[in-house]
Design an enzyme around this catalytic site. Sequence first.
Site, short mmCIF file in Angstrom:
data_model
loop_
_atom_site.label_atom_id
_atom_site.label_comp_id
_atom_site.label_asym_id
_atom_site.label_seq_id
_atom_site.Cartn_x
_atom_site.Cartn_y
_atom_site.Cartn_z
N ARG A 256 -27.75 3.27 -0.08
CA ARG A 256 -27.40 4.41 -0.91
C ARG A 256 -28.23 4.42 -2.32
NH1 ARG A 256 -21.08 6.02 0.09
NH2 ARG A 256 -20.94 5.18 2.33
N HIS B 288 -16.18 -5.60 6.39
CA HIS B 288 -15.90 -4.26 6.68
C HIS B 288 -16.72 -3.64 7.92
CE1 HIS B 288 -14.77 0.07 5.59
NE2 HIS B 288 -15.71 0.18 6.65
N ARG C 194 -14.24 12.47 10.09
CA ARG C 194 -15.38 13.46 9.82
C ARG C 194 -16.61 12.55 9.85
NH1 ARG C 194 -16.45 10.13 5.33
NH2 ARG C 194 -14.95 9.08 4.49
N LYS D 283 0.95 -1.16 0.20
CA LYS D 283 -0.01 0.03 0.01
C LYS D 283 0.86 1.13 -0.02
CE LYS D 283 -3.97 -1.33 2.51
NZ LYS D 283 -5.04 -0.97 3.53
N TYR E 77 -2.55 -9.42 3.74
CA TYR E 77 -3.93 -9.27 2.85
C TYR E 77 -4.79 -10.19 3.43
CZ TYR E 77 -7.00 -9.15 -1.13
OH TYR E 77 -8.08 -9.17 -1.98
#
EC number: 6.3.4.14
Length: 449
Positions: free
Chosen positions: A341, A212, A295, A162, A206
Amino acid sequence: MSAMIEKVLIANRGEIALRILRACRELGIKTVAVHSEADRDLKHVLLADESVCIGPAPAMQSYLNVPAIISAAEVTDTVAIHPGYGFLSENADFAERVEKSGFIFIGPRPETIRLMGDKVSAIAAMKAAGVPCVPGSDGPIDDNKKRTLELAREIGYPIMIKSSGGGGGRGMRVVHSEATLLNAIALTRAEAAAAFNNDMVYMEKYLENPRHIEFQVLADQMGNAIHLGERDCSMQRRHQKVVEEAPAPGITEEQRREIGERCAAACRSIGYRGAGTFEFLYENGQFYFIEMNTRVQVEHPVTEMVTGVDIVKEQILIAAGEPLRYRQSDIQMRGHAIECRINAEHPETFMPSPGKITDFHAPGGPGVRIETHIYSGYTVPCHYDSMIGKLITHGEDRESAVARMCNALRETVIEGIHSNIKLQRSIMRDGAFLAGGANIHYLEKMLGL
Protein backbone atom coordinates in the site's frame (compact mmCIF):
# COMPACT_ATOMS: atom_id res chain seq x y z
CA MET A 1 -23.48 -9.55 -20.68
CA SER A 2 -25.36 -7.96 -17.74
CA ALA A 3 -28.53 -7.04 -19.56
CA MET A 4 -30.21 -5.42 -16.60
CA ILE A 5 -27.44 -3.10 -15.42
CA GLU A 6 -26.94 -0.28 -17.92
CA LYS A 7 -25.51 2.25 -15.50
CA VAL A 8 -23.59 2.09 -12.22
CA LEU A 9 -23.13 4.91 -9.73
CA ILE A 10 -19.76 4.65 -7.95
CA ALA A 11 -20.29 5.76 -4.34
CA ASN A 12 -16.61 6.12 -3.50
CA ARG A 13 -13.40 7.93 -4.37
CA GLY A 14 -9.72 7.36 -5.10
CA GLU A 15 -8.19 4.18 -6.44
CA ILE A 16 -11.17 1.89 -5.79
CA ALA A 17 -13.53 4.23 -7.66
CA LEU A 18 -11.20 4.03 -10.66
CA ARG A 19 -10.99 0.24 -10.31
CA ILE A 20 -14.81 -0.01 -10.36
CA LEU A 21 -15.02 2.36 -13.35
CA ARG A 22 -12.61 0.16 -15.33
CA ALA A 23 -14.61 -2.99 -14.54
CA CYS A 24 -17.82 -1.25 -15.67
CA ARG A 25 -16.14 -0.11 -18.89
CA GLU A 26 -15.07 -3.67 -19.66
CA LEU A 27 -18.67 -4.81 -19.22
CA GLY A 28 -20.00 -2.00 -21.41
CA ILE A 29 -21.75 -0.33 -18.46
CA LYS A 30 -22.11 3.46 -18.22
CA THR A 31 -20.73 5.11 -15.07
CA VAL A 32 -21.72 7.93 -12.75
CA ALA A 33 -19.06 9.38 -10.47
CA VAL A 34 -20.25 11.15 -7.33
CA HIS A 35 -17.65 13.36 -5.68
CA SER A 36 -17.09 15.97 -3.00
CA GLU A 37 -16.06 19.55 -3.78
CA ALA A 38 -12.45 18.60 -2.96
CA ASP A 39 -12.48 15.72 -5.45
CA ARG A 40 -13.44 17.44 -8.72
CA ASP A 41 -10.08 16.50 -10.24
CA LEU A 42 -10.10 12.82 -9.33
CA LYS A 43 -9.13 10.63 -12.26
CA HIS A 44 -12.34 8.57 -12.29
CA VAL A 45 -14.46 11.75 -12.10
CA LEU A 46 -12.76 12.98 -15.27
CA LEU A 47 -13.23 9.59 -16.96
CA ALA A 48 -16.82 8.79 -15.94
CA ASP A 49 -19.75 9.21 -18.35
CA GLU A 50 -21.41 11.54 -15.84
CA SER A 51 -20.36 13.14 -12.58
CA VAL A 52 -22.36 14.70 -9.76
CA CYS A 53 -21.00 16.81 -6.91
CA ILE A 54 -22.69 15.56 -3.73
CA GLY A 55 -21.38 17.99 -1.13
CA PRO A 56 -18.47 19.69 0.62
CA ALA A 57 -15.12 18.03 1.33
CA PRO A 58 -15.84 16.45 4.74
CA ALA A 59 -16.97 12.84 4.22
CA MET A 60 -19.97 13.30 6.54
CA GLN A 61 -21.34 15.86 4.09
CA SER A 62 -20.46 13.98 0.90
CA TYR A 63 -19.40 10.32 0.73
CA LEU A 64 -21.45 9.48 3.84
CA ASN A 65 -24.38 11.69 2.81
CA VAL A 66 -27.01 9.08 1.93
CA PRO A 67 -29.77 11.43 0.66
CA ALA A 68 -27.28 13.17 -1.66
CA ILE A 69 -26.07 9.85 -3.09
CA ILE A 70 -29.62 8.53 -3.61
CA SER A 71 -30.73 11.73 -5.32
CA ALA A 72 -27.65 11.67 -7.58
CA ALA A 73 -28.67 8.13 -8.56
CA GLU A 74 -32.21 9.32 -9.28
CA VAL A 75 -31.27 12.30 -11.47
CA THR A 76 -28.84 10.20 -13.53
CA ASP A 77 -31.20 7.22 -14.01
CA THR A 78 -28.71 4.92 -12.36
CA VAL A 79 -29.55 1.20 -12.18
CA ALA A 80 -27.05 0.00 -9.56
CA ILE A 81 -24.82 1.51 -6.87
CA HIS A 82 -21.34 0.18 -6.05
CA PRO A 83 -20.16 1.26 -2.58
CA GLY A 84 -16.48 0.21 -2.93
CA TYR A 85 -14.80 -0.20 0.50
CA GLY A 86 -14.91 2.06 3.55
CA PHE A 87 -17.53 4.86 3.69
CA LEU A 88 -21.01 3.28 3.33
CA SER A 89 -19.89 -0.14 2.04
CA GLU A 90 -20.79 -2.04 5.22
CA ASN A 91 -23.71 0.14 6.28
CA ALA A 92 -26.83 -2.05 6.25
CA ASP A 93 -29.14 0.97 6.48
CA PHE A 94 -27.57 2.41 3.33
CA ALA A 95 -27.94 -0.89 1.45
CA GLU A 96 -31.58 -0.94 2.53
CA ARG A 97 -32.16 2.64 1.38
CA VAL A 98 -30.58 1.82 -1.99
CA GLU A 99 -32.90 -1.17 -2.53
CA LYS A 100 -36.01 0.61 -1.21
CA SER A 101 -35.30 3.47 -3.61
CA GLY A 102 -35.44 0.99 -6.49
CA PHE A 103 -31.73 0.54 -7.20
CA ILE A 104 -29.54 -2.56 -7.13
CA PHE A 105 -26.99 -2.58 -4.31
CA ILE A 106 -23.76 -4.17 -5.55
CA GLY A 107 -23.09 -6.18 -2.41
CA PRO A 108 -24.85 -8.52 0.01
CA ARG A 109 -28.43 -8.18 1.23
CA PRO A 110 -28.92 -5.59 4.00
CA GLU A 111 -29.81 -8.28 6.55
CA THR A 112 -26.57 -10.16 5.80
CA ILE A 113 -24.53 -6.97 6.28
CA ARG A 114 -26.34 -6.44 9.58
CA LEU A 115 -25.77 -10.06 10.70
CA MET A 116 -22.04 -9.98 9.94
CA GLY A 117 -21.56 -6.42 11.19
CA ASP A 118 -22.56 -7.36 14.72
CA LYS A 119 -19.60 -9.37 16.03
CA VAL A 120 -21.70 -11.45 18.44
CA SER A 121 -24.29 -12.53 15.86
CA ALA A 122 -21.52 -13.04 13.26
CA ILE A 123 -19.62 -15.44 15.52
CA ALA A 124 -22.83 -17.33 16.39
CA ALA A 125 -23.65 -17.67 12.67
CA MET A 126 -20.13 -18.88 11.84
CA LYS A 127 -20.10 -21.43 14.68
CA ALA A 128 -23.42 -22.77 13.42
CA ALA A 129 -21.92 -23.05 9.94
CA GLY A 130 -18.87 -24.97 11.19
CA VAL A 131 -16.28 -22.21 10.79
CA PRO A 132 -13.62 -22.42 13.55
CA CYS A 133 -13.88 -19.46 15.96
CA VAL A 134 -11.79 -18.05 18.81
CA PRO A 135 -12.85 -19.71 22.10
CA GLY A 136 -14.93 -17.14 23.99
CA SER A 137 -18.09 -16.18 25.82
CA ASP A 138 -20.49 -17.24 23.02
CA GLY A 139 -22.44 -14.03 23.29
CA PRO A 140 -22.47 -10.95 25.49
CA ILE A 141 -21.21 -11.07 29.07
CA ASP A 142 -23.99 -10.63 31.65
CA ASP A 143 -23.79 -9.21 35.18
CA ASN A 144 -23.16 -12.56 36.89
CA LYS A 145 -19.58 -11.95 38.08
CA LYS A 146 -19.01 -15.48 39.37
CA ARG A 147 -20.01 -16.98 36.01
CA THR A 148 -17.84 -14.45 34.16
CA LEU A 149 -14.77 -15.38 36.22
CA GLU A 150 -15.42 -19.12 35.73
CA LEU A 151 -15.80 -18.64 31.99
CA ALA A 152 -12.53 -16.69 31.83
CA ARG A 153 -10.75 -19.58 33.59
CA GLU A 154 -12.19 -22.01 31.05
CA ILE A 155 -11.06 -19.91 28.08
CA GLY A 156 -7.63 -19.33 29.63
CA TYR A 157 -5.71 -16.05 30.01
CA PRO A 158 -4.76 -13.74 28.35
CA ILE A 159 -8.30 -12.68 27.43
CA MET A 160 -9.54 -9.96 25.10
CA ILE A 161 -12.64 -7.95 26.07
CA LYS A 162 -14.34 -6.67 22.90
CA SER A 163 -17.33 -4.45 22.34
CA SER A 164 -19.96 -5.83 20.01
CA GLY A 165 -20.19 -2.64 17.97
CA GLY A 166 -16.44 -1.96 17.73
CA GLY A 167 -13.89 -2.71 15.03
CA GLY A 168 -10.60 -1.58 13.54
CA GLY A 169 -8.81 -1.91 16.86
CA ARG A 170 -11.26 0.23 18.83
CA GLY A 171 -13.32 -0.93 21.81
CA MET A 172 -11.01 -3.74 22.93
CA ARG A 173 -8.87 -4.47 25.97
CA VAL A 174 -6.44 -7.27 26.89
CA VAL A 175 -6.60 -8.80 30.38
CA HIS A 176 -3.69 -10.91 31.64
CA SER A 177 -5.00 -11.98 35.03
CA GLU A 178 -8.18 -12.52 37.00
CA ALA A 179 -7.43 -9.57 39.28
CA THR A 180 -8.10 -7.00 36.57
CA LEU A 181 -10.89 -8.78 34.65
CA LEU A 182 -14.05 -7.25 36.12
CA ASN A 183 -12.64 -3.73 36.08
CA ALA A 184 -11.60 -4.12 32.43
CA ILE A 185 -15.10 -5.29 31.51
CA ALA A 186 -16.67 -2.25 33.20
CA LEU A 187 -14.27 0.14 31.43
CA THR A 188 -14.83 -1.42 28.00
CA ARG A 189 -18.60 -1.32 28.56
CA ALA A 190 -18.54 2.40 29.40
CA GLU A 191 -16.34 3.20 26.39
CA ALA A 192 -18.52 1.17 24.06
CA ALA A 193 -21.68 2.87 25.27
CA ALA A 194 -20.10 6.26 24.59
CA ALA A 195 -18.49 5.39 21.23
CA PHE A 196 -20.92 2.95 19.61
CA ASN A 197 -24.15 3.49 21.55
CA ASN A 198 -24.05 -0.20 22.45
CA ASP A 199 -22.62 -1.44 25.75
CA MET A 200 -22.66 -5.14 24.87
CA VAL A 201 -19.23 -6.69 25.37
CA TYR A 202 -17.96 -10.22 24.97
CA MET A 203 -14.71 -11.97 25.73
CA GLU A 204 -12.49 -14.30 23.81
CA LYS A 205 -9.08 -15.91 24.06
CA TYR A 206 -6.33 -13.43 23.24
CA LEU A 207 -3.85 -14.95 20.83
CA GLU A 208 -0.40 -13.55 21.62
CA ASN A 209 1.39 -13.85 18.29
CA PRO A 210 -1.04 -14.77 15.53
CA ARG A 211 -0.86 -14.17 11.80
CA HIS A 212 -3.74 -12.51 9.96
CA ILE A 213 -4.97 -14.81 7.18
CA GLU A 214 -8.18 -14.17 5.27
CA PHE A 215 -10.20 -16.10 2.69
CA GLN A 216 -11.85 -14.51 -0.34
CA VAL A 217 -15.29 -15.80 -1.31
CA LEU A 218 -17.76 -15.21 -4.14
CA ALA A 219 -21.44 -16.18 -3.99
CA ASP A 220 -24.24 -15.69 -6.52
CA GLN A 221 -27.98 -15.29 -6.00
CA MET A 222 -28.69 -18.95 -6.83
CA GLY A 223 -26.93 -20.35 -3.76
CA ASN A 224 -23.59 -21.14 -5.42
CA ALA A 225 -20.47 -20.14 -3.47
CA ILE A 226 -16.75 -20.66 -4.00
CA HIS A 227 -13.55 -19.52 -2.29
CA LEU A 228 -10.54 -18.02 -4.06
CA GLY A 229 -7.95 -19.10 -1.52
CA GLU A 230 -6.30 -17.03 1.16
CA ARG A 231 -4.23 -13.90 1.67
CA ASP A 232 -1.71 -13.14 4.40
CA CYS A 233 -2.11 -9.60 5.78
CA SER A 234 0.05 -9.89 8.88
CA MET A 235 2.26 -6.88 8.09
CA GLN A 236 0.26 -4.27 10.00
CA ARG A 237 0.77 -1.03 11.87
CA ARG A 238 -1.92 0.05 14.34
CA HIS A 239 -4.35 -2.54 12.94
CA GLN A 240 -3.82 -1.11 9.43
CA LYS A 241 -2.54 -3.49 6.77
CA VAL A 242 0.68 -2.39 5.04
CA VAL A 243 1.68 -5.40 2.90
CA GLU A 244 -0.55 -8.26 1.75
CA GLU A 245 0.23 -11.43 -0.19
CA ALA A 246 -1.34 -14.51 -1.72
CA PRO A 247 -1.06 -17.38 -1.11
CA ALA A 248 -0.09 -17.23 2.60
CA PRO A 249 3.42 -18.65 3.17
CA GLY A 250 3.40 -22.09 4.78
CA ILE A 251 -0.33 -22.82 4.42
CA THR A 252 -0.87 -26.30 3.00
CA GLU A 253 -3.23 -27.29 0.21
CA GLU A 254 -5.22 -29.31 2.78
CA GLN A 255 -5.64 -26.34 5.11
CA ARG A 256 -6.63 -24.11 2.19
CA ARG A 257 -9.22 -26.62 1.03
CA GLU A 258 -10.63 -27.31 4.49
CA ILE A 259 -11.00 -23.70 5.65
CA GLY A 260 -11.94 -22.42 2.18
CA GLU A 261 -14.71 -25.00 1.85
CA ARG A 262 -16.06 -24.09 5.27
CA CYS A 263 -16.16 -20.41 4.28
CA ALA A 264 -18.02 -21.26 1.06
CA ALA A 265 -20.44 -23.45 3.03
CA ALA A 266 -21.00 -20.61 5.51
CA CYS A 267 -21.89 -18.33 2.57
CA ARG A 268 -24.47 -20.84 1.43
CA SER A 269 -25.93 -21.19 4.91
CA ILE A 270 -26.37 -17.42 5.51
CA GLY A 271 -27.58 -16.77 1.97
CA TYR A 272 -24.58 -14.58 1.14
CA ARG A 273 -24.32 -12.85 -2.23
CA GLY A 274 -21.41 -11.03 -3.82
CA ALA A 275 -17.74 -10.85 -2.83
CA GLY A 276 -16.75 -11.22 0.81
CA THR A 277 -13.79 -11.98 3.03
CA PHE A 278 -13.52 -14.18 6.10
CA GLU A 279 -10.76 -12.88 8.38
CA PHE A 280 -8.93 -15.35 10.62
CA LEU A 281 -6.20 -15.24 13.19
CA TYR A 282 -3.81 -18.14 12.65
CA GLU A 283 -1.64 -19.50 15.45
CA ASN A 284 0.03 -22.88 16.00
CA GLY A 285 -1.60 -24.40 12.92
CA GLN A 286 -5.12 -23.37 13.99
CA PHE A 287 -7.48 -20.91 12.29
CA TYR A 288 -9.79 -18.72 14.40
CA PHE A 289 -12.51 -16.67 12.69
CA ILE A 290 -12.61 -13.02 13.80
CA GLU A 291 -14.87 -11.19 11.36
CA MET A 292 -16.31 -11.10 7.88
CA ASN A 293 -15.97 -8.13 5.55
CA THR A 294 -19.09 -7.90 3.41
CA ARG A 295 -17.46 -5.86 0.62
CA VAL A 296 -14.55 -5.80 -1.78
CA GLN A 297 -11.26 -5.31 0.07
CA VAL A 298 -8.32 -3.03 -0.56
CA GLU A 299 -6.10 -6.09 -1.11
CA HIS A 300 -8.32 -7.95 -3.58
CA PRO A 301 -5.73 -7.62 -6.42
CA VAL A 302 -3.31 -10.18 -4.93
CA THR A 303 -6.05 -12.81 -5.17
CA GLU A 304 -6.89 -11.68 -8.71
CA MET A 305 -3.24 -12.10 -9.72
CA VAL A 306 -2.95 -15.68 -8.47
CA THR A 307 -6.41 -16.92 -9.52
CA GLY A 308 -7.07 -14.91 -12.70
CA VAL A 309 -10.55 -13.96 -11.42
CA ASP A 310 -11.64 -10.31 -11.76
CA ILE A 311 -13.36 -9.86 -8.39
CA VAL A 312 -14.93 -6.45 -9.11
CA LYS A 313 -16.36 -7.63 -12.43
CA GLU A 314 -17.80 -10.69 -10.66
CA GLN A 315 -19.42 -8.42 -8.05
CA ILE A 316 -21.25 -6.55 -10.81
CA LEU A 317 -22.31 -9.70 -12.68
CA ILE A 318 -23.61 -11.29 -9.47
CA ALA A 319 -25.62 -8.14 -8.70
CA ALA A 320 -27.06 -8.35 -12.22
CA GLY A 321 -28.41 -11.80 -11.33
CA GLU A 322 -25.84 -13.82 -13.30
CA PRO A 323 -24.78 -17.23 -11.95
CA LEU A 324 -21.13 -17.66 -10.90
CA ARG A 325 -18.91 -18.16 -13.94
CA TYR A 326 -16.52 -20.41 -12.00
CA ARG A 327 -16.80 -23.72 -10.21
CA GLN A 328 -14.50 -24.48 -7.29
CA SER A 329 -12.52 -26.87 -9.49
CA ASP A 330 -11.74 -23.98 -11.88
CA ILE A 331 -9.89 -22.10 -9.16
CA GLN A 332 -6.15 -22.76 -9.05
CA MET A 333 -3.49 -20.70 -7.31
CA ARG A 334 -0.77 -19.82 -9.81
CA GLY A 335 2.47 -18.27 -8.58
CA HIS A 336 2.64 -15.64 -5.86
CA ALA A 337 1.48 -12.03 -5.57
CA ILE A 338 2.39 -9.21 -3.19
CA GLU A 339 0.76 -5.83 -2.63
CA CYS A 340 2.36 -2.78 -1.03
CA ARG A 341 0.00 0.00 0.00
CA ILE A 342 1.37 3.40 -0.94
CA ASN A 343 0.38 6.10 1.53
CA ALA A 344 0.88 9.86 1.48
CA GLU A 345 2.51 10.07 4.90
CA HIS A 346 5.71 11.14 6.63
CA PRO A 347 8.05 8.14 6.77
CA GLU A 348 9.10 8.81 10.40
CA THR A 349 5.95 10.14 12.07
CA PHE A 350 3.36 8.40 9.84
CA MET A 351 1.42 11.67 9.82
CA PRO A 352 -0.60 12.26 6.62
CA SER A 353 1.22 14.30 3.98
CA PRO A 354 -1.38 15.93 1.73
CA GLY A 355 -0.37 18.36 -1.02
CA LYS A 356 0.37 18.67 -4.70
CA ILE A 357 2.14 15.85 -6.54
CA THR A 358 4.67 17.63 -8.73
CA ASP A 359 5.98 14.52 -10.43
CA PHE A 360 4.71 10.96 -10.67
CA HIS A 361 6.25 8.06 -12.51
CA ALA A 362 4.64 4.60 -12.39
CA PRO A 363 6.74 1.43 -12.50
CA GLY A 364 6.41 -1.20 -15.21
CA GLY A 365 7.73 -4.54 -16.42
CA PRO A 366 6.45 -8.12 -16.35
CA GLY A 367 4.11 -8.98 -13.48
CA VAL A 368 3.78 -5.38 -12.25
CA ARG A 369 0.37 -3.80 -11.63
CA ILE A 370 -0.40 -0.40 -10.15
CA GLU A 371 -3.77 0.71 -8.84
CA THR A 372 -3.75 4.45 -8.26
CA HIS A 373 -5.74 7.59 -9.00
CA ILE A 374 -2.81 10.00 -8.72
CA TYR A 375 -1.10 11.85 -11.59
CA SER A 376 1.41 14.69 -11.98
CA GLY A 377 -0.30 17.88 -10.85
CA TYR A 378 -2.89 16.08 -8.70
CA THR A 379 -3.43 17.48 -5.21
CA VAL A 380 -3.90 14.92 -2.43
CA PRO A 381 -6.64 16.33 -0.16
CA CYS A 382 -6.34 16.28 3.64
CA HIS A 383 -9.90 15.09 4.27
CA TYR A 384 -9.62 11.38 3.53
CA ASP A 385 -7.55 8.27 4.12
CA SER A 386 -3.87 8.71 3.25
CA MET A 387 -3.67 5.73 0.86
CA ILE A 388 -2.91 6.99 -2.65
CA GLY A 389 -2.29 3.72 -4.41
CA LYS A 390 -1.27 0.08 -4.37
CA LEU A 391 1.64 -1.59 -6.04
CA ILE A 392 1.08 -5.25 -6.89
CA THR A 393 3.57 -7.73 -8.32
CA HIS A 394 3.12 -11.32 -9.44
CA GLY A 395 5.80 -13.92 -9.99
CA GLU A 396 6.15 -17.66 -10.49
CA ASP A 397 7.05 -17.95 -6.79
CA ARG A 398 7.34 -15.72 -3.73
CA GLU A 399 10.99 -14.91 -4.36
CA SER A 400 10.31 -13.60 -7.84
CA ALA A 401 7.27 -11.60 -6.67
CA VAL A 402 9.47 -9.95 -4.02
CA ALA A 403 12.24 -9.26 -6.55
CA ARG A 404 9.73 -7.63 -8.88
CA MET A 405 8.34 -5.56 -6.00
CA CYS A 406 11.83 -4.33 -5.10
CA ASN A 407 12.29 -3.21 -8.71
CA ALA A 408 8.85 -1.62 -8.87
CA LEU A 409 9.39 0.33 -5.63
CA ARG A 410 12.76 1.52 -6.91
CA GLU A 411 11.17 2.73 -10.17
CA THR A 412 8.25 4.53 -8.55
CA VAL A 413 8.68 8.31 -8.33
CA ILE A 414 6.29 10.46 -6.28
CA GLU A 415 7.51 14.02 -5.77
CA GLY A 416 5.94 16.95 -3.92
CA ILE A 417 4.58 14.94 -0.99
CA HIS A 418 5.98 12.38 1.41
CA SER A 419 5.22 8.70 0.91
CA ASN A 420 5.91 5.38 2.63
CA ILE A 421 7.87 3.95 -0.30
CA LYS A 422 11.07 3.90 1.77
CA LEU A 423 9.28 1.85 4.46
CA GLN A 424 7.99 -0.61 1.85
CA ARG A 425 11.51 -1.00 0.43
CA SER A 426 12.87 -1.80 3.88
CA ILE A 427 10.12 -4.39 4.48
CA MET A 428 10.98 -6.09 1.17
CA ARG A 429 14.59 -6.44 2.35
CA ASP A 430 13.74 -7.54 5.90
CA GLY A 431 14.91 -11.01 6.92
CA ALA A 432 11.76 -12.02 8.79
CA PHE A 433 9.53 -10.86 5.94
CA LEU A 434 11.66 -12.74 3.41
CA ALA A 435 11.43 -15.89 5.53
CA GLY A 436 7.62 -15.62 5.42
CA GLY A 437 5.07 -16.15 8.15
CA ALA A 438 5.77 -13.12 10.38
CA ASN A 439 3.04 -12.38 12.95
CA ILE A 440 0.79 -9.32 13.22
CA HIS A 441 3.03 -7.60 15.81
CA TYR A 442 6.22 -8.00 13.81
CA LEU A 443 6.14 -4.79 11.78
CA GLU A 444 5.63 -2.59 14.85
CA LYS A 445 8.58 -4.34 16.54
CA MET A 446 10.68 -3.88 13.40
CA LEU A 447 9.84 -0.16 13.43
CA GLY A 448 10.56 0.03 17.16
CA LEU A 449 7.04 1.26 17.94
